[in-house]
Design a protein around this motif. Structure first.
Motif: not given
Length: 349
Positions: A2-10
């Motif tokens: 799985l090629k994934a990433e997680v983006l979180h505000d801060y």
């Protein structure tokens, strides 16, 4: 693979949203990107990148976050967004999944609340920022492939404010195995962040009228000093400010019960952590608590949250009754464990 990433505000606090993001990234063995990480915060073993957005005066920080996220280029095949600013990076051909903790409250359900807290001269600034940000957020929301809400309560908010009725509900993960009953001490515990939406001031005022009962406030926030000043003459109330996870778990493990009465909470991981340790919750009968705490079985839910009703609830939940609820609390918390969360969210990834 799985090629994934997680983006979180801060990362400014270690709250439920932050715990969820780190748990997900750890399980998937993928990186997390955040707008910024507040100075002094550390996350052992976590792979977190930071866009280094400006930290400071709110309007500039707000605009900096927007611009940084709009410029971000995702490279993964699947991108999981967490928060309200990170979704602005949604211009990508990747599969886009939004885990929605809530639509931005300063735009929708709590707009008038946030405006009322500002000095009159600052209100036009917030109005202008809302006018600028709302269409950006709504377009980013519309660009998502899958919307996941953290509770049925938030799903209803999404339907009301964004006219989207197909959100899936996956409850946040609780570190059930990490919160355990040790013994029953002689104090009640509040772990909510010290800001007005969490109504910790009411808890403090209630215990100022119950000098024979002890309260530990194990958190910090914008109102920390105000709370300490308010209770300076009350020897039964103790403030710890922010503490590490080990100390927090110890305090939960040894309290009589926890008290959690925020206004219209999105979900609220603290009550689940409390129940995982076999500790009942004295909470507000609103928001996400209606989906986690079973009134009369794993705690007491208060319909009209005031100092008087809070005192009554504490009196109704003495040490003996709290102890009797231990095993039911533990069983209830197991429904929100990390493995259930991961299995459900992986089905969409």
């Amino acid at each position: 693979m799985l090629k994934a990433e997680v983006l979180h505000d801060y990362f400014a606090i270690k709250g439920g949203g932050e715990k969820l993001v780190l748990s997900l990234a750890e399980h998937l063995n993928v990186p997390v990107t955040a707008g910024f990480i507040k100075a002094g915060m550390s996350f052992d073993g976590s792979n977190i990148n930071s866009l280094k957005a400006f930290q400071g005066f709110f309007p500039l920080q707000f605009l900096s976050l927007i611009k940084r996220w709009q410029a971000y280029q995702a490279v993964a095949d699947t991108v999981i967004f967490s928060g309200v600013y990170a979704p602005l990076a949604a211009k990508t051909s990747a599969k886009k999944i939004l885990y929605c903790h809530t639509p931005p409250r300063f735009i929708y359900d709590k707009k008038h609340y946030f405006l009322a807290r500002l000095p009159a001269w600052q209100r036009p600034i917030l109005q202008a920022l809302i006018h600028y940000f709302q269409p950006l957020y709504e377009q980013a929301f519309a660009d998502m492939d899958i919307i996941i809400a953290n509770s049925e309560h938030v799903k209803r908010r999404i339907a009301k404010h964004l006219n989207y009725h197909e959100a899936k509900v996956i409850y946040p993960p609780c570190d059930v195995s990490g919160f355990n009953w040790q013994t029953q001490g002689d104090y009640y515990l509040s772990t909510a962040r010290l800001d007005s939406l969490k109504r910790v001031e009411l808890i403090v005022k209630a215990f100022m009228q119950m000098p024979n009962k002890k309260l530990i406030v194990a958190s910090g926030g914008d109102e920390y000093e105000n709370m300490r000043q308010l209770a300076q003459s009350a020897s039964n109330i103790h403030f710890t400010n922010w503490i590490d996870e080990t100390r927090l778990k110890e305090l939960v493990a040894n309290c009589i019960a926890t008290i959690y009465i925020p206004i219209d909470e999105d979900f609220g991981i603290s009550p689940v952590e409390s129940m995982a340790a076999g500790k009942p919750v004295i909470g507000a009968a609103e928001g996400g608590l209606l989906e986690t705490v079973v009134n009369g079985e794993t705690g007491i839910l208060i319909n009209d949250v005031e100092v008087e009703s809070l005192i009554e609830a504490v009196e109704q939940n003495p040490a003996k009754r709290a102890l009797d609820m231990r095993f039911v609390c533990e069983q209830r918390a197991a429904l929100f464990n990390r493995q259930i969360f991961l299995e459900k969210i992986l089905a969409y990834i």
